[in-house]
Design an enzyme around this catalytic site. Structure first.
Site, PDB file in Angstrom:
ATOM      1  N   GLU A 196      -7.086   0.606   4.375  1.00 39.87           N
ATOM      2  CA  GLU A 196      -7.211  -0.734   3.787  1.00 39.87           C
ATOM      3  C   GLU A 196      -6.843  -1.843   4.770  1.00 39.87           C
ATOM      4  OE1 GLU A 196      -4.803  -0.048   0.334  1.00 39.87           O
ATOM      5  OE2 GLU A 196      -6.549   0.305  -0.945  1.00 39.87           O
ATOM      6  N   LYS A 218      -4.096   2.166   8.511  1.00 43.57           N
ATOM      7  CA  LYS A 218      -3.024   2.296   7.520  1.00 43.57           C
ATOM      8  C   LYS A 218      -2.889   3.741   7.053  1.00 43.57           C
ATOM      9  CE  LYS A 218      -1.790   0.499   2.931  1.00 43.57           C
ATOM     10  NZ  LYS A 218      -2.407  -0.003   1.698  1.00 43.57           N
TER      11      LYS A 218
END
Lengths: 768, 768
Positions: free
Chosen positions: B490, B602
């Site tokens: 993300e 991430k």
């Protein structure tokens, strides 16, 4: 669409007939302002139907606590909002014991509004039959004085026509107001003193947090049959309001009227403790002149504005009305006297968008103010940003930039960023380039180079530093790239290598260094000061130039166009004309992801850049890009059609240019977007002006000279505009037959028309 | 970091010493749940220090009106939130007229908490000196019954140790509760009836909007010196609470205790009008058994769970404690009895993230439940999504998709999307692929093909249709592209051609059509029903296959890796190890735009796909991709290290695998992210389990058989795990010397170990 609702008229905006559904729209359209304050065209008397009350003071705002769904690091804590100010226009009217309220009357006939743009006043008249059977005629005239810009005046006249009447006027001040767009229902104002004395009353309030102190004042005069009477009003105060009541007994057919002078004195311009006396002074001055004399001054003041700013269109009254409405509203919003102020996107006509300053000012409004006002006005607009340089540096620091890099905010009141959408706030960074471009544009137009060593160069260094740090080197491309941006076309977010942004970044660096060298050579003292203040070293300059030199620009060999961004050609390239009409505007019918992956362009993006740097491209290149991008452009921003109009005119496609022009010039009058009730699109109005002057008139500055390539839409007989160029006024009249120029000034002016040079003497006319 | 705060123990979580600063963290860590309800480890007695009160009922939620800064078309109106439920655990305690409150005591010593995971109970004990000088010992034991899942039990024991004491217990029910995370301070509950009778009391409340009715009940028993006494409590009711007071006079050193049975009956399982009687019945049943007998049942029930789910680690007590904590919490959250329920990211331990269901369920939790429970549990998890198919189709329609295309929500309670961040809600569409992958994974593991013709195929068709419509043809690339997505990582938004998404899209289509053909051949009745229900035609199938066949995958010839997305190589590729430690975690120190244009990942993205489709890549390809992406991965999602751990193990990089394992297994116990007070990371706990079973154990399904490639970290002596495979339980014990397998079942099982096949007989052991 509101088409044909507003009556065509060369100088006035006219509404006839009372329509409850249109009250809020008309409140926007008939708004008045004087640069220092402004207000929606709310009724003076009580109105219980749907209304959006709004009165605003330039420079007075409230930092509303940010509201977001998902917080992102770097978001500002507050959104600075245009603040609804205390109501000073209110006059309750009671006739034979019955309160006048157009939403409750038995009948309302002959309802008419007129906003006289030539003279700067607004009038509303009607005949109403009250529930108690009394029939009255009302005529209310109002203006915000340009001469005494802390004062507005209302003449509210009532004539009973079927019986005698006791008329009670209750003018009041009310500080118990709220904003429509508050995030958390905060209280924005604190009222701390109310007083009244005879015909005057004052309320002292201050804004929460920002602590702007404001005195709202009024002074009333009662007239019966046009004779002023010595009235002793009854006074009544509540927590946040003061009311004075005046009684008049009038025979059938006889009129009575109240003149109310009111307005604001503000701590921006006075000491807190002087606000009441300042208000008393200015109200006294106004009342001693009297309504009519003040109105005469108003007419003269507007006449002076029009002398410089007017555009006359012959043979098309709706186009005439449209362009004058745009020019009028711009002047109501901003007059350029105060470098602390700027041009809000809704002016004084609504609250939407908050803030006061967007890149609209630099990109769209500056040319209008340069050409229609003294050059000090444009200089003030630039100085506004100069004063915000430190805030822009802080803003960049919040995003991880260092060493004096400056990022000007997307939306601001005091220089701090107040927007909170990551794809805009953090990524629509092209705005930064507009700051440097505006300086270039100003110097090019006015010839006032002194602004650069004085103030402009420091801004340009901060901006150049930002671009230097923001561009990164791609090993893959062996070029500098700018990743993760939003261009002027906000229907693309987080894209890589937006051509417009990259081009502007390169140009900003080069223009900065070019001027740094010039200042070094010609303004040694300034240079020393600037170098000390910015601590700019040769190594950094070399780094900047390297970025500029090796900047990457996405290009399609196949189409021979620069690409709006990397990957643009991967989209499904279905033109707007092949799009189902039921899907338009796409921002109302499509989800955001669908918009983003579509090729549709909200507002000129690559073309915005080619418009700004027209000289750097051939006409063929311009045509290629226009032909490539225009078919995908949906113009769902009010700032879009004007640029396309100017380019179309440049490409001699006058039909297209005229179509785009129409779309921009009556956007609000005809309520194209069905949202005019929220307020007017003030900043885009400057684009309309540009469409005529730069588009049809073809005004450019070339080699330090005014240059024109006049064209005229076939629908028009002729049009005339004035431009202030280096303290002389040039009047340009274009007709189907030719163009004539008249110079008002005291020295010869050499201009270029259609590529040829002509020299005009003062007060003479030449025709080309 | 909390390291070394929780005492190492093989079976219990233990805290020693009272620290006001740690109360909220420990409330999370010592949470208890039984799949139907759960609660944070709040004190029973009054506590005026910082605390986060939380009690939650599975399936009971509130649609909180969406709050965003800037609305985007397609956003849901509501965000379904896990709802804080009425408090039934409260017991006010007064000793010699002084209220017990650990925040106000003169001293608190011997404070100890224990969460006994083996037996499923939580106990807190301490010695306190009250302001009035009375010194008492307190021991409070609590559990939520697995057998009677509408009941919890508390035994709260007080012993005065320096003087005799009058002890007043006031057990109460309180429905006057709020959520910490309400958007608009809405009232979520409406309490409409309160009643009490002898030792029992009930409150009837319903949730606003969703109208879940809940009866919160209690039944109390008073004991003095372990003898139950016949107490007549004093009752007191207020608007939203009922209190019963019990007095006991005890000599110095003599104890008194209150047993409180409490809990919820809910309209999900009972008629509204039966809620009180259902509560009365189950509380009576519990009280007639008594606290100890119910606790014995609890121990047995947990023993059964552990039999199947336990992982034993020898030679590393902290690793042992960590993995059991993960397994225990998953079982507290979801037991798979009810296909209406799912696995919330915070379980019953907090409110953050709202919703109950993310793609975490399909991608991370399903393997755990398949291997440690009856296969019905995994089938229930799939059925949950089958029941939401129509909502997924509606969700896709809101985004402009047609003809039965389904987009499963990012976050949901009842099938409707409730998330509202455009870059996630509209763009993180890879979640849709996880729905099909979960079906594939289920069938592969269980061999239960029947799910596909019964339910799975319809889901797969909806998903395949979505990909078909979502992919568009790029004339430039002559391939199908998927523009504007967010991948599992993300830290990239609105990117083009995320490899993971494109790969999954292609695979979903192919797997759907493959099964469509199989169902057509083998399940004619189902096929007919499905074709009628979905109206699927050959032309559409051909279109789907064309998209799958010509899908575009970004690839770097230079690096010989698939690229995470278009343009990944344009980034400044500075590895995480070269990043200043003061900037980590970047999500706390960097603005969002800076994160987005960085190369930092991430959570596993390309590697997530290679993990899921391991068979399609060579070990060398896997190694190349791991070596390329791991250096840029910051693992700032709790779902990240497990995938890297499994791949590292697969690549025989056990040191790295072990490092990643440690990071996931004690994430909450050691509070790596300094946020455990908000609740536990329930769904990532399944990843920890996978790290051992799939990572170290190397469990795969290959050609319909269980396959293992056992490895062991050098820090461990050995580890043992059980897997339920097609209704037989295989126990796998890995030591530094070798691996042994024991089969609990009734038929031979052929497994593959290190590439060789072995056949195990029931109840026999083989060692490899």
């Amino acid at each position: 669409m509101n088409q044909d609702y507003i009556k065509p008229d060369n100088w006035s905006i006219i509404e006839e007939g009372f329509d409850v559904e249109r009250v809020k729209s008309s409140e926007s359209l008939f708004s008045i302002g004087n640069g220092a304050m402004g207000q929606r065209a709310n009724f003076e008397e009580t109105y219980t139907g749907p209304t959006f009350q709004g009165s605003y003071i330039a420079g007075v705002y409230y930092p509303d606590k940010t509201r977001v769904g998902w917080w992102k690091n770097g978001y500002p804590e507050y959104f600075a909002k245009v603040l609804n100010a205390p109501n000073w226009i209110g006059i309750d009217v009671e006739v034979n014991g019955e309160k006048l309220d157009l939403h409750q009357c038995k009948s309302v006939t002959n309802f008419r509004r007129e906003l006289n743009m030539k003279e700067g006043w607004y009038q509303r008249s009607f005949t109403a039959v009250l529930a108690n059977g009394t029939e009255i005629e009302v005529k209310a005239t109002r203006f915000l004085s340009l001469d005494l810009d802390e004062v507005g005046a209302i003449r509210y006249k009532v004539t009973p026509i079927n019986q005698e009447a006791k008329v009670v006027f209750t003018p009041y001040l009310d500080a118990g107001i709220t904003n429509e767009d508050t995030n958390w229902d905060d209280k924005f104002w604190d009222t701390y003193d109310l007083s009244h004395n005879g015909n005057t009353a004052y309320i002292l309030s201050k804004t929460m947090k920002t602590e702007f102190h404001v005195c709202t004042g009024m002074l009333n005069q009662l007239f019966v049959a046009n004779e002023q009477v010595d009235a002793s009003p009854k006074a009544e105060t509540s927590g946040t309001s003061v009311r004075l009541s005046y009684e008049a007994q009038v025979a059938k057919g006889q009129s009575t009227h109240l003149v109310k002078f009111g307005g604001y004195t503000v701590s921006l311009n006075h000491k807190n403790e002087d606000l009441v006396s300042a208000s008393a002074t200015v109200l006294k001055q106004a009342s001693e002149s009297g309504f009519d004399a003040l109105l005469d001054l108003q007419k003269k003041a507007w006449s002076k504005i029009w002398e410089m700013a007017d555009i006359v269109i012959e043979g098309d009254v709706k186009a005439q009305q449209g362009i004058r409405f745009n020019i009028f509203q711009l002047n109501q919003t901003y007059l350029g006297k105060d470098p602390r102020l700027n041009i809000g996107p809704k002016g004084f006509t609504g609250e939407k968008y908050g803030g006061s300053t967007y890149w609209d000012t630099e990109a769209y409004c500056l040319p209008f103010y340069m050409a229609t006002k003294d050059q000090m006005v444009a200089r003030n607009l630039l100085t506004y940003r100069y004063h915000h340089l430190n805030k822009a540096i802080e803003n960049a620091e919040k995003l991880g930039f260092t060493n004096g890099a400056a990022l000007y905010p997307m939306v601001t009141m005091n220089g701090e960023e107040c927007h909170n959408e990551w794809e805009i706030t953090f990524e629509e960074i092209h705005r930064n380039g507009a700051m440097t471009f505006a300086i270039y544009n100003y110097v090019r137009y006015t010839g006032d180079y002194s602004y650069i060593p004085e103030k402009g160069l420091e801004v340009m260094i901060g901006v150049a530093r930002f671009w230097h740090q923001r561009a990164t080197f791609s090993e893959e491309k062996e070029k500098y790239v700018i990743l993760g941006v939003t261009g002027p076309n906000e229907y693309e977010n987080n894209i890589n290598n937006n051509w417009y942004t990259n081009y502007l970044a390169k140009w900003c660096i080069e223009y900065c260094i070019e001027n740094l060298n010039k200042v070094k050579g010609e303004y040694a003292v300034d240079y020393k000061r600037i170098i000390e203040a910015t601590n700019l070293h040769q190594e950094e300059i070399d780094g900047m130039l390297k970025v500029a030199e090796h900047m990457y620009f996405p290009y399609s060999e196949k189409h021979q166009v620069f690409l709006q961004q990397d990957g643009f050609l991967d989209k499904e390239l279905i033109t707007v004309s092949n799009l189902d009409a039921s899907q338009r505007p796409i921002n109302q019918y499509w989800s955001w992801d669908r918009i983003l992956r579509s090729p549709y362009i909200k507002q000129a993006d690559t073309l915005q850049g080619m418009y700004m740097f027209e000289d750097k491209f051939t006409k063929e290149e311009m045509a290629k890009h226009f032909d490539f991008y225009e078919p995908y452009t949906v113009h769902e921003s009010s700032l879009s059609p004007c640029v396309h109009s100017i380019i179309a005119a440049y490409l001699d496609r006058m039909d297209q240019a005229y179509t785009f022009y129409l779309r921009t010039s009556r956007l609000d009058l005809d309520d194209y977007n069905k949202e005019v009730e929220e307020g007017l699109h003030i900043t885009s109005m400057a684009g309309t002006w540009m469409s005529i002057v730069e588009g049809f008139g073809g005004l450019r500055i070339k080699e330090d000279k005014l240059s024109f390539t006049p064209r005229i839409p076939k629908e028009w007989k002729g049009y005339t505009f004035n431009v202030n160029f280096r303290n002389q006024i040039l009047k340009v009249s274009v007709s189907q037959e030719g163009t004539s120029f008249t110079l008002e000034g005291n020295q010869e002016l050499t201009i270029c028309v259609g590529g040829k040079e002509f020299t005009i003497s003062p007060d003479s006319l030449i025709t080309v």
